[in-house]
Motif scaffolding. Structure first.
Motif, PDB file in Angstrom:
ATOM      1  N   GLY A  25      69.826 102.115  26.923  1.00 28.44           N
ATOM      2  CA  GLY A  25      69.522 103.144  25.931  1.00 28.44           C
ATOM      3  C   GLY A  25      68.035 103.278  25.628  1.00 28.44           C
ATOM      4  O   GLY A  25      67.577 104.334  25.214  1.00 28.44           O
ATOM      5  N   ALA A  26      67.268 102.194  25.807  1.00 30.01           N
ATOM      6  CA  ALA A  26      65.857 102.245  25.416  1.00 30.01           C
ATOM      7  C   ALA A  26      64.928 101.750  26.528  1.00 30.01           C
ATOM      8  O   ALA A  26      64.287 102.532  27.220  1.00 30.01           O
ATOM      9  N   LEU A  27      64.909 100.443  26.681  1.00 26.56           N
ATOM     10  CA  LEU A  27      63.963  99.782  27.594  1.00 26.56           C
ATOM     11  C   LEU A  27      63.796 100.479  28.943  1.00 26.56           C
ATOM     12  O   LEU A  27      62.687 100.742  29.400  1.00 26.56           O
ATOM     13  N   LYS A  28      64.920 100.790  29.566  1.00 29.87           N
ATOM     14  CA  LYS A  28      64.883 101.394  30.898  1.00 29.87           C
ATOM     15  C   LYS A  28      64.121 102.725  30.892  1.00 29.87           C
ATOM     16  O   LYS A  28      63.441 103.057  31.859  1.00 29.87           O
ATOM     17  N   ASN A  29      64.244 103.426  29.786  1.00 26.37           N
ATOM     18  CA  ASN A  29      63.581 104.736  29.701  1.00 26.37           C
ATOM     19  C   ASN A  29      62.101 104.628  29.337  1.00 26.37           C
ATOM     20  O   ASN A  29      61.368 105.601  29.395  1.00 26.37           O
ATOM     21  N   VAL A 146      57.297 108.589  18.763  1.00 26.30           N
ATOM     22  CA  VAL A 146      58.045 107.346  18.624  1.00 26.30           C
ATOM     23  C   VAL A 146      59.460 107.586  19.134  1.00 26.30           C
ATOM     24  O   VAL A 146      60.199 108.395  18.554  1.00 26.30           O
ATOM     25  N   PRO A 147      59.857 106.932  20.232  1.00 24.28           N
ATOM     26  CA  PRO A 147      61.241 107.083  20.666  1.00 24.28           C
ATOM     27  C   PRO A 147      62.134 106.296  19.710  1.00 24.28           C
ATOM     28  O   PRO A 147      62.001 105.082  19.619  1.00 24.28           O
ATOM     29  N   VAL A 148      62.947 106.987  18.969  1.00 28.53           N
ATOM     30  CA  VAL A 148      63.776 106.278  17.996  1.00 28.53           C
ATOM     31  C   VAL A 148      65.236 106.618  18.149  1.00 28.53           C
ATOM     32  O   VAL A 148      65.601 107.758  18.430  1.00 28.53           O
ATOM     33  N   GLY A 149      66.039 105.626  17.930  1.00 28.31           N
ATOM     34  CA  GLY A 149      67.477 105.855  17.862  1.00 28.31           C
ATOM     35  C   GLY A 149      67.812 106.351  16.466  1.00 28.31           C
ATOM     36  O   GLY A 149      66.956 106.381  15.568  1.00 28.31           O
ATOM     37  N   LYS A 150      69.064 106.714  16.303  1.00 28.51           N
ATOM     38  CA  LYS A 150      69.527 107.222  15.016  1.00 28.51           C
ATOM     39  C   LYS A 150      69.224 106.270  13.873  1.00 28.51           C
ATOM     40  O   LYS A 150      68.810 106.679  12.791  1.00 28.51           O
ATOM     41  N   ASP A 151      69.404 104.978  14.144  1.00 24.74           N
ATOM     42  CA  ASP A 151      69.256 103.978  13.083  1.00 24.74           C
ATOM     43  C   ASP A 151      67.826 103.869  12.552  1.00 24.74           C
ATOM     44  O   ASP A 151      67.610 103.340  11.467  1.00 24.74           O
ATOM     45  N   GLN A 152      66.856 104.362  13.321  1.00 29.46           N
ATOM     46  CA  GLN A 152      65.465 104.241  12.872  1.00 29.46           C
ATOM     47  C   GLN A 152      64.865 105.576  12.430  1.00 29.46           C
ATOM     48  O   GLN A 152      63.686 105.654  12.091  1.00 29.46           O
ATOM     49  N   GLY A 182      63.006 112.483  24.593  1.00 32.03           N
ATOM     50  CA  GLY A 182      62.945 112.835  26.018  1.00 32.03           C
ATOM     51  C   GLY A 182      64.314 112.687  26.626  1.00 32.03           C
ATOM     52  O   GLY A 182      65.341 112.847  25.954  1.00 32.03           O
ATOM     53  N   LYS A 183      64.273 112.302  27.847  1.00 33.44           N
ATOM     54  CA  LYS A 183      65.497 112.041  28.593  1.00 33.44           C
ATOM     55  C   LYS A 183      66.385 111.096  27.779  1.00 33.44           C
ATOM     56  O   LYS A 183      65.956 110.037  27.350  1.00 33.44           O
ATOM     57  N   ARG A 184      67.608 111.490  27.563  1.00 26.89           N
ATOM     58  CA  ARG A 184      68.500 110.687  26.744  1.00 26.89           C
ATOM     59  C   ARG A 184      68.919 109.418  27.486  1.00 26.89           C
ATOM     60  O   ARG A 184      69.314 109.463  28.651  1.00 26.89           O
ATOM     61  N   GLY A 185      68.812 108.286  26.816  1.00 27.91           N
ATOM     62  CA  GLY A 185      69.295 107.053  27.413  1.00 27.91           C
ATOM     63  C   GLY A 185      70.811 106.998  27.279  1.00 27.91           C
ATOM     64  O   GLY A 185      71.412 107.816  26.583  1.00 27.91           O
ATOM     65  N   ALA A 186      71.427 106.045  27.952  1.00 34.89           N
ATOM     66  CA  ALA A 186      72.875 105.928  27.844  1.00 34.89           C
ATOM     67  C   ALA A 186      73.232 105.404  26.459  1.00 34.89           C
ATOM     68  O   ALA A 186      72.526 104.583  25.885  1.00 34.89           O
ATOM     69  N   LYS A 187      74.310 105.923  25.900  1.00 37.00           N
ATOM     70  CA  LYS A 187      74.769 105.422  24.607  1.00 37.00           C
ATOM     71  C   LYS A 187      75.916 104.449  24.883  1.00 37.00           C
ATOM     72  O   LYS A 187      76.998 104.867  25.298  1.00 37.00           O
ATOM     73  N   VAL A 188      75.643 103.189  24.699  1.00 37.60           N
ATOM     74  CA  VAL A 188      76.616 102.163  25.061  1.00 37.60           C
ATOM     75  C   VAL A 188      77.305 101.624  23.812  1.00 37.60           C
ATOM     76  O   VAL A 188      76.656 101.239  22.849  1.00 37.60           O
ATOM     77  N   MET A 189      78.632 101.619  23.860  1.00 36.76           N
ATOM     78  CA  MET A 189      79.408 101.189  22.705  1.00 36.76           C
ATOM     79  C   MET A 189      79.949  99.765  22.932  1.00 36.76           C
ATOM     80  O   MET A 189      79.933  99.251  24.049  1.00 36.76           O
ATOM     81  N   SER A 190      80.468  99.179  21.864  1.00 36.87           N
ATOM     82  CA  SER A 190      81.041  97.837  21.969  1.00 36.87           C
ATOM     83  C   SER A 190      82.231  97.844  22.922  1.00 36.87           C
ATOM     84  O   SER A 190      83.033  98.779  22.927  1.00 36.87           O
ATOM     85  N   LEU A 191      82.349  96.801  23.734  1.00 33.18           N
ATOM     86  CA  LEU A 191      83.481  96.727  24.672  1.00 33.18           C
ATOM     87  C   LEU A 191      84.785  96.431  23.937  1.00 33.18           C
ATOM     88  O   LEU A 191      85.864  96.681  24.451  1.00 33.18           O
ATOM     89  N   GLN A 192      84.656  95.901  22.726  1.00 30.43           N
ATOM     90  CA  GLN A 192      85.852  95.550  21.968  1.00 30.43           C
ATOM     91  C   GLN A 192      86.229  96.611  20.943  1.00 30.43           C
ATOM     92  O   GLN A 192      87.382  96.703  20.539  1.00 30.43           O
ATOM     93  N   ASP A 193      85.241  97.381  20.512  1.00 27.63           N
ATOM     94  CA  ASP A 193      85.513  98.454  19.560  1.00 27.63           C
ATOM     95  C   ASP A 193      84.611  99.640  19.900  1.00 27.63           C
ATOM     96  O   ASP A 193      83.505  99.765  19.374  1.00 27.63           O
ATOM     97  N   PRO A 194      85.082 100.489  20.813  1.00 25.46           N
ATOM     98  CA  PRO A 194      84.219 101.563  21.311  1.00 25.46           C
ATOM     99  C   PRO A 194      83.866 102.642  20.280  1.00 25.46           C
ATOM    100  O   PRO A 194      83.195 103.611  20.627  1.00 25.46           O
ATOM    101  N   SER A 195      84.256 102.436  19.026  1.00 25.90           N
ATOM    102  CA  SER A 195      83.798 103.379  18.004  1.00 25.90           C
ATOM    103  C   SER A 195      82.472 102.895  17.408  1.00 25.90           C
ATOM    104  O   SER A 195      81.823 103.597  16.647  1.00 25.90           O
ATOM    105  N   TYR A 249      78.846 102.331  33.878  1.00 26.72           N
ATOM    106  CA  TYR A 249      78.868 102.371  35.347  1.00 26.72           C
ATOM    107  C   TYR A 249      77.875 103.405  35.860  1.00 26.72           C
ATOM    108  O   TYR A 249      77.071 103.134  36.765  1.00 26.72           O
ATOM    109  N   SER A 250      77.925 104.557  35.262  1.00 23.32           N
ATOM    110  CA  SER A 250      77.059 105.641  35.700  1.00 23.32           C
ATOM    111  C   SER A 250      75.584 105.302  35.462  1.00 23.32           C
ATOM    112  O   SER A 250      74.733 105.523  36.332  1.00 23.32           O
ATOM    113  N   ALA A 251      75.274 104.708  34.310  1.00 26.60           N
ATOM    114  CA  ALA A 251      73.873 104.360  34.018  1.00 26.60           C
ATOM    115  C   ALA A 251      73.359 103.272  34.962  1.00 26.60           C
ATOM    116  O   ALA A 251      72.200 103.276  35.347  1.00 26.60           O
TER     117      ALA A 251
END
Ligand code: TRP
Length: 334
Positions: A25-29, A146-152, A182-195, A249-251
């Motif tokens: 979601g961040a570093l790679k971009n 500043v590239p920021v996610g929603k939380d920031q 910019g280019k949207r990073g992948a939004k990765v959710m919890s493997l146990q609770d994908p919400s 997988y896609s990312a």
């Protein structure tokens, strides 16, 4: 502007273990941003002590994180990667900006409310003034983006408010930063609770794949990931678990979601989940090797830290001198 480029600033805290969500979601971009921007990436260790840290562990984590920036592909010559605590201007400007920030503004920060609820035994003043220090981080470098996610996002908003307030009193001192979308990073959710977003501070370690997880751990976590009752591998809102795995997988493979769906058309989770694990491992394994190599080469890493620290200081101090003058502090004799 630095070297005719606009300035971009971001950073991560050296708390918890970074997850593939932080990476995808961040570093790679961040890796290629230096082609267009003058980039500063901090290891935000001053922010980390708003939560109690164990010193030896903390020291190691901070060094690991800086090495991880490099292992992930951020070129430490073309970007400035450094420790926030090495540049004292952050703390100094933080103090000054604190005098231009209102209690009411800080009380409205949702992250403060969340963290205070989570660490009710240690609601320290640093946790409260956290956004002021973050404003100092950003404004010190005359940051444009500043590239920021929603939380920031809220923290970026208050940074802009503080900067505008300061500028309206003293003239054009700070560049007013904007979010970088910019280019949207992948939004990765919890493997146990994908919400829920995959988080480095999740209590359930099976929900997150950490960047330092070994291949077997990744495979085990992928196999345990929650899916849905049917067995179709399809990206859809009513299939959050499978969609999340497809996103990962896609990312990791660079294939599109559609291509990935096609690849697993008619196949079951028994084939899909190990393939996701393999895709993740093919990203993590070279990163692990590189990380290890960098950490072993102490003089190389120390050299990088020293050089980048000097570069960060140079730019930060330039802004701080200007601020000191505007505020009316007397000159420091030298
Ligand atoms: N608060 C950010 C986080 O937890 C880290 C951070 C500190 C930061 N200072 C910053 C991010 C300045 C961007 C810019 O994710």
């Amino acid at each position: 502007m630095v070297n005719d480029k606009k300035v971009l600033y971001s950073g991560m805290q050296a708390t918890g273990n970074l997850t593939i969500g932080n990476y995808l979601g961040a570093l790679k971009n961040w890796i290629t941003l230096n082609e267009e921007y003058e980039c500063f990436f901090g290891v935000m260790d001053l922010h980390s002590i708003t939560i109690r840290q164990q010193p030896a562990d903390f020291r190691k984590r901070a060094r690991n994180l800086l090495a991880l920036y490099i292992a992930a592909g951020i070129d430490p010559v073309k970007n400035c990667i450094y420790y926030q605590s090495h540049v004292s201007a952050h703390a100094e400007l933080g103090w000054i900006l604190g005098c231009f920030t209102y209690m009411g503004e800080l009380s409205r920060m949702t992250q403060f409310k969340d963290k205070a609820a989570k660490h009710s035994d240690n609601i320290n003043a640093g946790l409260f003034t956290y956004p002021v220090l973050m404003a100092a981080d950003i404004l010190l470098y005359q940051t444009d983006y500043v590239p920021v996610g929603k939380d920031q996002q809220q923290h970026l908003e208050i940074t802009r408010d503080i900067a505008q307030r300061f500028n309206s009193i003293y003239g054009d001192v700070f560049t007013i930063p904007e979010g970088y979308y910019g280019k949207r990073g992948a939004k990765v959710m919890s493997l146990q609770d994908p919400s829920k977003k995959m988080s480095k501070s999740d209590e359930n370690p099976n929900g997150s794949i950490y960047l330092m997880d070994d291949a077997d751990t990744v495979l085990r976590k992928c196999k345990r990931a929650v899916t849905d009752s049917d067995s179709e591998i399809r990206y859809s809102e009513d299939k959050p678990g499978v969609s999340n795995l497809l996103e990962i997988y896609s990312a990791c493979t660079g294939k599109s979601i559609e291509e990935s769906e096609k690849e697993f058309d008619g196949k079951g989770y028994g084939e899909f989940k190990p393939a996701v694990a393999e895709a993740v491992n093919s990203v993590l394994e070279p990163m692990h090797k590189e990380h290890e190599r960098i950490l072993k080469d102490k003089s190389y890493l120390d050299g990088i830290i020293k050089e980048n620290n000097e570069k960060a200081r140079y730019f930060a101090n330039k802004t701080l001198r200007k601020v000191r003058k505007k505020v009316g502090f007397t000159d420091i004799p030298h």
